[in-house]
Each structure stands twice: as structure tokens, then as C-alpha cells.
Design a protein around this motif. Sequence first.
Motif, PDB file in Angstrom:
ATOM      1  N   ARG A   1      34.200  86.662  64.133  1.00  0.00           N
ATOM      2  CA  ARG A   1      33.487  87.342  65.215  1.00  0.00           C
ATOM      3  C   ARG A   1      32.516  86.380  65.899  1.00  0.00           C
ATOM      4  N   ALA A   2      31.819  85.554  65.111  1.00  0.00           N
ATOM      5  CA  ALA A   2      30.878  84.589  65.693  1.00  0.00           C
ATOM      6  C   ALA A   2      31.603  83.611  66.610  1.00  0.00           C
ATOM      7  N   ALA A   3      32.771  83.139  66.180  1.00  0.00           N
ATOM      8  CA  ALA A   3      33.524  82.184  66.998  1.00  0.00           C
ATOM      9  C   ALA A   3      33.933  82.809  68.324  1.00  0.00           C
ATOM     10  N   ARG A   4      34.349  84.079  68.300  1.00  0.00           N
ATOM     11  CA  ARG A   4      34.757  84.743  69.547  1.00  0.00           C
ATOM     12  C   ARG A   4      33.588  84.887  70.516  1.00  0.00           C
ATOM     13  N   ARG A   5      32.368  84.991  69.963  1.00  0.00           N
ATOM     14  CA  ARG A   5      31.197  85.189  70.823  1.00  0.00           C
ATOM     15  C   ARG A   5      30.456  83.891  71.107  1.00  0.00           C
ATOM     16  N   GLY A   6      31.000  82.756  70.656  1.00  0.00           N
ATOM     17  CA  GLY A   6      30.363  81.475  70.928  1.00  0.00           C
ATOM     18  C   GLY A   6      29.130  81.205  70.094  1.00  0.00           C
ATOM     19  N   ILE A   7      28.995  81.895  68.953  1.00  0.00           N
ATOM     20  CA  ILE A   7      27.845  81.718  68.056  1.00  0.00           C
ATOM     21  C   ILE A   7      28.240  80.749  66.948  1.00  0.00           C
ATOM     22  N   GLY A   8      27.364  79.818  66.630  1.00  0.00           N
ATOM     23  CA  GLY A   8      27.665  78.802  65.637  1.00  0.00           C
ATOM     24  C   GLY A   8      27.885  79.376  64.251  1.00  0.00           C
ATOM     25  N   ALA A   9      28.779  78.740  63.498  1.00  0.00           N
ATOM     26  CA  ALA A   9      29.087  79.222  62.146  1.00  0.00           C
ATOM     27  C   ALA A   9      27.861  79.195  61.247  1.00  0.00           C
ATOM     28  N   ASP A  10      26.980  78.213  61.415  1.00  0.00           N
ATOM     29  CA  ASP A  10      25.790  78.117  60.572  1.00  0.00           C
ATOM     30  C   ASP A  10      24.812  79.259  60.832  1.00  0.00           C
ATOM     31  N   ASP A  11      24.884  79.847  62.029  1.00  0.00           N
ATOM     32  CA  ASP A  11      23.964  80.938  62.372  1.00  0.00           C
ATOM     33  C   ASP A  11      24.540  82.313  62.058  1.00  0.00           C
ATOM     34  N   ALA A  12      25.862  82.409  61.910  1.00  0.00           N
ATOM     35  CA  ALA A  12      26.532  83.711  61.884  1.00  0.00           C
ATOM     36  C   ALA A  12      25.985  84.647  60.821  1.00  0.00           C
ATOM     37  N   CYS A  13      25.797  84.158  59.597  1.00  0.00           N
ATOM     38  CA  CYS A  13      25.375  85.033  58.499  1.00  0.00           C
ATOM     39  C   CYS A  13      23.865  85.209  58.424  1.00  0.00           C
ATOM     40  N   TRP A  14      23.128  84.540  59.312  1.00  0.00           N
ATOM     41  CA  TRP A  14      21.678  84.723  59.365  1.00  0.00           C
ATOM     42  C   TRP A  14      21.295  85.710  60.461  1.00  0.00           C
ATOM     43  N   LEU A  15      22.273  86.541  60.834  1.00  0.00           N
ATOM     44  CA  LEU A  15      22.087  87.634  61.777  1.00  0.00           C
ATOM     45  C   LEU A  15      22.576  88.921  61.129  1.00  0.00           C
ATOM     46  N   THR A  16      22.028  90.059  61.571  1.00  0.00           N
ATOM     47  CA  THR A  16      22.613  91.324  61.147  1.00  0.00           C
ATOM     48  C   THR A  16      23.936  91.502  61.880  1.00  0.00           C
ATOM     49  N   PHE A  17      24.744  92.447  61.436  1.00  0.00           N
ATOM     50  CA  PHE A  17      26.042  92.643  62.072  1.00  0.00           C
ATOM     51  C   PHE A  17      25.877  93.132  63.516  1.00  0.00           C
ATOM     52  N   ASP A  18      24.850  93.949  63.769  1.00  0.00           N
ATOM     53  CA  ASP A  18      24.606  94.376  65.152  1.00  0.00           C
ATOM     54  C   ASP A  18      24.173  93.191  66.008  1.00  0.00           C
ATOM     55  N   GLU A  19      23.304  92.335  65.483  1.00  0.00           N
ATOM     56  CA  GLU A  19      22.871  91.154  66.237  1.00  0.00           C
ATOM     57  C   GLU A  19      24.060  90.248  66.542  1.00  0.00           C
ATOM     58  N   LEU A  20      24.962  90.137  65.572  1.00  0.00           N
ATOM     59  CA  LEU A  20      26.140  89.307  65.778  1.00  0.00           C
ATOM     60  C   LEU A  20      26.993  89.828  66.933  1.00  0.00           C
ATOM     61  N   ALA A  21      26.992  91.138  67.115  1.00  0.00           N
ATOM     62  CA  ALA A  21      27.806  91.740  68.172  1.00  0.00           C
ATOM     63  C   ALA A  21      27.098  91.771  69.521  1.00  0.00           C
ATOM     64  N   GLN A  22      25.762  91.661  69.543  1.00  0.00           N
ATOM     65  CA  GLN A  22      25.030  91.925  70.776  1.00  0.00           C
ATOM     66  C   GLN A  22      24.318  90.710  71.367  1.00  0.00           C
ATOM     67  N   LEU A  23      23.854  89.778  70.542  1.00  0.00           N
ATOM     68  CA  LEU A  23      23.018  88.696  71.047  1.00  0.00           C
ATOM     69  C   LEU A  23      23.844  87.621  71.735  1.00  0.00           C
ATOM     70  N   THR A  24      23.235  86.971  72.716  1.00  0.00           N
ATOM     71  CA  THR A  24      23.862  85.792  73.320  1.00  0.00           C
ATOM     72  C   THR A  24      23.767  84.627  72.345  1.00  0.00           C
ATOM     73  N   PRO A  25      24.566  83.575  72.539  1.00  0.00           N
ATOM     74  CA  PRO A  25      24.477  82.431  71.624  1.00  0.00           C
ATOM     75  C   PRO A  25      23.073  81.851  71.522  1.00  0.00           C
ATOM     76  N   ASP A  26      22.337  81.753  72.630  1.00  0.00           N
ATOM     77  CA  ASP A  26      20.976  81.207  72.566  1.00  0.00           C
ATOM     78  C   ASP A  26      20.052  82.144  71.798  1.00  0.00           C
ATOM     79  N   GLU A  27      20.164  83.442  72.071  1.00  0.00           N
ATOM     80  CA  GLU A  27      19.336  84.408  71.338  1.00  0.00           C
ATOM     81  C   GLU A  27      19.688  84.395  69.846  1.00  0.00           C
ATOM     82  N   ALA A  28      20.969  84.289  69.550  1.00  0.00           N
ATOM     83  CA  ALA A  28      21.409  84.261  68.155  1.00  0.00           C
ATOM     84  C   ALA A  28      20.845  83.042  67.429  1.00  0.00           C
ATOM     85  N   ARG A  29      20.826  81.901  68.116  1.00  0.00           N
ATOM     86  CA  ARG A  29      20.312  80.684  67.496  1.00  0.00           C
ATOM     87  C   ARG A  29      18.834  80.841  67.134  1.00  0.00           C
ATOM     88  N   ARG A  30      18.056  81.421  68.059  1.00  0.00           N
ATOM     89  CA  ARG A  30      16.626  81.618  67.794  1.00  0.00           C
ATOM     90  C   ARG A  30      16.402  82.638  66.682  1.00  0.00           C
TER      91      ARG A  30
END
Length: 694
Positions: A526-555
Motif C-alpha cells: 500500500r505504501a508503494a502505491r501511494r509513493g510512501i517510503g518503505a522505512d516510513d510505512a509501519c511508523w504510520l497508522t493504517f488510516d494515515e497510510l491511506a490518507q497522508l501525502t508522502p511528505d506528510e507521511a515522512r514527517r
Amino acid sequence: MFVRDLAAADAACGGKAAGLARLVAAGLPVPPGFVLAGALFEALVGAIEIADEGAIGHALGAAAATLATAALPAEVAADITARAVALGVLAVRSSATIEDGAAGAAAGVFSSHRAVPAADVDLAIRAVWTSALTPLAAAYARHRGAAITIGVIVQRFVPGALTTIYTRPPGAPTDDVVLVQRGEAMTRHPRRAPAPAPAPAADTAALIALAADTAALIALALAAEAAIGAVQGADVEVITSADGTSWIVQARPIVHPAPVAPRRPPPPPLFAHLVADGRRWTWDVAHNPDPLSPAQAELVERVEAAGVAPWSLRLCAGYLYTAPAPAPAPAPAPAPAPAPAPTITMASALAVEATRLEGELARILDGEPASLDDALARYLAFYAVWASQLSPLIAAARAAAPAGPSARPSSVEAALIAAARGTRTLDDVLAELGPLAPAWDVAAPTYAEQPGLVRAAIARTAAWLALEPTPSHEPALSHEPTPSHEPTPSREPALPLAALAADLAERDDRWFARAQAQVRRAVLARAARRGIGADDACWLTFDELAQLTPDEARRRAAGARAAAARAALWAMPVVIGGPPAPVRAPLQGIGTGPRVTGRVVRFASLAAAVAVAPGDIVVTRAVTPALAVLVVGCAALVSETGGLLDHGAALARELGIPCVVGCHEAWSRLDTGTVVTVDGDAGTVFPHAGPHTG
């Protein structure tokens, strides 16, 4: 110059020889002898590179074969023989360039041989050289970031009683205390001011003639400390012969463990929700010693909300705590139970039931999930069967099984040994161990993502087996390890109950790892489809993983990591709330190091060392130097035997592992899975709970 008088030894001859040369120069009593410089070893075997773990086993074996047959230069061989004959009975000892220095002692890593006839000096020298070509020596050299080379000390052998003296306590380089150990008995004494270095021959003779009482030995050790410039204390070994003469056979700087920042208690409000619950909550430190990632925390919350486990789960500052599920309404009294069946019948019944449950788990986890939601649904279905049926089955088997070590064909080390022997393919072992990860958290990359770690472990195991062709301490393999997704009921009923219980626990871990790995793969997809880095993927909740932009996810992931890092500095209580626990007397020994809490792994041998995880506390009957290196990174070492000044404990301190030795009944009373707190400095081991299953 390959052969030198001991008094002329320098750094090229290794740390131990250089230290003895300083003692000789100070006029202290050292048995006479000579030394072979490390250059002779290098001239015979060449340079040995230790950077490539995959090739080190072959390099060590080739070098050992060369040493067995290589001829010494004629003039060198003649010089050694003449000197050895002049000395008489010999002590032939290692003097590696990474041994007995301020940066590290390498206590017990290399070999020494005593009471060697002069005619056997060549064999003894080659045996010492060969000790630098073991996986133990390679691992230690890699830890130190140094090359493998070794000098050899040949001295007149002095029979007598050994006394080990630490002129400062380990871990306390400024304390005015001297530790003296004879056998396993250790005493503490005040320091005395070191005597001035003896210049006249009369002073030297007076030191040699001192009676072998403790005060005299301490004075001798303090003089040795001054001679080698060990400002933080020296580890001195003295042999006292039958006529009362004392000889220094070793003096090296003490390598003190690095200071560890004390952990602070977390703020009390963090515990309020658990205290208010009224139940007794226990930190699951055996499986989750670190704060959980947001993804793993959400898995815990979903399991709790679904009510699929016969226990309750809560998070406190990111740490996982468990409590017994609320008691159900009283049930009607059950019918009287039949008489217990014989052990072999019980083992057969348990094996059949385990095979049935494993088949059910295989159906749940079969194939790749279509989405993260599918993976989460499978995880809950898996957890319901695993927690309510498989884990209780394993607990029943353990409770009924006789205590003691048993074969574990499904263990990690069994797979590594089989691969190292060539009875299993690398691809097979990689497939089997792939779902496992160093931590029970979906944020931890699996071994399938890091196959180099498995290859390196197989290479180290192969190098060890090459030097130990039929080790008696190797785990017995009653049959080829069977992957957990391919149960073989025809073989299992023949297993004794103890072996079945031990192996079921290994298979239980494999199943849990497979379920976790499915969720991790789905999160990463799911992270790869949304352009979110693999290192960040599990440091987000599942809702955050589905909703945040890559920059927001990184922060957001960076903030979650920072919160976990802060929580990791807290000294979490093992138990929160509920009635007070019965007071258990701690096991007492002697040791060094900070307080740590973890899960016991009980060793009957060195063979299981490859399975130790960073949070594990190894409990063994003896701490050997080999054990200390093989389990580097574990939480602590506890031994029923040994002294604080012995080689094994010294090496454990050097590698930063808290260690308690001489802890009588530790191996007998502590089972694998027991959660304990080890206080190295106090020398105590405090058990918190019984064996932990699942």
C-alpha cells in the motif's frame, strides 16, 4: 627477527608478550622465556581478511591446513629447539596483536598450553597459531575491527596455585578496592600504594621471595599495574609454587564496561488506565522489549477489540502489557477426568492435534492477501486459532513434559546447521526463515528482505562445524527439519513428549512470523502505491497510510520514531496494578553491568547460540569465552559457575554484556521463557514470571 628474548618483546610480538617485557624491565618476577613475533605466523599463512563473512570459513580452513604442514625456516626451527631445551618443561601461550591491550583483552579467545615437554614445542606452537583460525577468533577480530595475527610466548612452566588479582573492580576504575580470586572464592581488599619500581637486584630478589600471603600478592599486582601503565587497574595472574615463590604470568589492563546512561521512570499518569482497570498487567518483555511501531500497536488494538484472545492486551507508552481475561461466569462442575495416559500416548495425541491446527492455520494464511484489509482479516482469523488453540496446546505439552533440553528440528539453528552441512539447500532455508525478523514488530524487516544475514549465519556455522566435525553439544536432529507449512503427522507421533513440546514452540514462532510477514508485505505494498517510503510505512497508522501525502507521511513517521526513542529511555515496570505479587527471593551471584529485564534462554550447550535475540538473557552452567562471543548482543549472561575474574566473565564485560556468574541453581531453577531482571552490579537475578508461551 622472528625469535626474540621475552625481555625484548614489543607490540609486534602481541599484547601479552609486550606486557611481560615491561614487567621484566621493571625487575618483577616473570618466568624466563622467548617469544615468536607475529611476523612468523604471517610469513607462514599470509594475510587473512575478515571483512567478507561469506568467505571467512574457507580462508580459516585453508590457513589451518597450511599451518599443519608448513616447514619453519631451518635456522628458526633450530633456534626454537635450542631455547626450548634450555628452559625445560614449557608453558606455550598466545600473544595476539589484539590481546591484552587497553582496547581489549580477548580473554580466553586464543589457546595456551602448559606442562609441554621441550620435544613437543613445535606442536604446541602450531596449536596456538591454529587458535587464531577459529570462528571465535574471527568473530572477536571482526568485533575489534582488526586483522588476525598472533605471536607465541614460550616460557619455563611454573607449577603452582593460581591467584587472579584485579587491582581495580571491573566497572569501577577509580575505586580503591582490589579483588583477589583463588578458585571460585573472591575477596575484596583495600589498595595499598604501589611500591617504587625496584631498581637494585636485591629489591627484585626480595619481591620473588615474598611469602604467598594476600598482602604480598596485592603488592606484587600493584607493582605490575605500575609497570604496564594500567592507570585504570590491571588484571594480574600470579602462580605461587610449592616453595612459596610467586611469579607473574600475566598482567594486562582491565577493560571496563562502557558506562550506561541510567533509565528514568516514566511519568505516573501513563499508567493510570492500567491501574484503574484493577487487574495485574505484565509487560510482555519476553517478546516485545521495545516500544511498538504504530502499525504493530494497531494490530494489538484490533486483536483486543475483536476479543479473539483468552487474555487482554493494552499499550502503555508504546509498550505491550497483558493481563488475564475477565473471569467468565462459573461453569457446571466437569465430569471426573480419566486417568492420565502414558507419556507416549499423550505425545501422540498432542502431535495429531498440532497437525490439525497447523493445517487450519495454513488454510487461513494460504496465498498472498489481495489487500491490506484482507491481510488484517486473515491476521485476526489466524490469531483466534493461534491464541485460543495452538498456544494452549503448547502450554499443556510444556507443563506435562519433563524438564531439560530437547531436540528442536524446527529451530533456526537446526536449519542453519543442515544448510552448513549441505543436507538442505540455501533456497530452502531462506524460504523457511524468510518470514522471521529480529523483532516481533511489523516495522522490523524480515530475513526474506535481508537474505545476506542468513547466508552469513550459514557461513559462520559452516566454519564452526569445519573445526568441530562431530560436536557433542550440537542439537540432535532426529529427522530433517520440516517447514511449518508442511506438517508430517506420520513422523510426529514418534517424538517423545519433551521433544514435541520443544519443537512445537519453535513451530509456533514460525506461524506467528508468517502472519506478521503477510501484514508487513501488505503495508509495504500500500505504501508503494501511494509513493510512501518503505522505512516510513509501519511508523504510520493504517488510516494515515491511506490518507497522508508522502511528505506528510515522512514527517508523521519521523515524529513516531522520535516518540519511540524517548520511550525507549524509560525504565518500564514489569508489573502494573493488581494485587501485590508474592515476594520471590532473587538468585545471588557476582557480576558487573546494569539492570536489564528479558526472557531467559536456557543453554545446555553452545549449539543454540545462533538463535539468541537481542532481548534474550542467556542462562548457562558455565560462561566460556566462546559463548560470550557467539551471543554478542544478547541482554545478559547468567552462569551457575565461574568467578568474576575468570576469562568468560571478563570477555562478557568487554563486549558490553551484563554478566552474573557463580549464581548457584540459576540453570536448574530458570526455564526458557521465564522473565527475569538481571542486576549485574548487584549480582542478582530476579524471576518475575513463569515460562512464557506463544
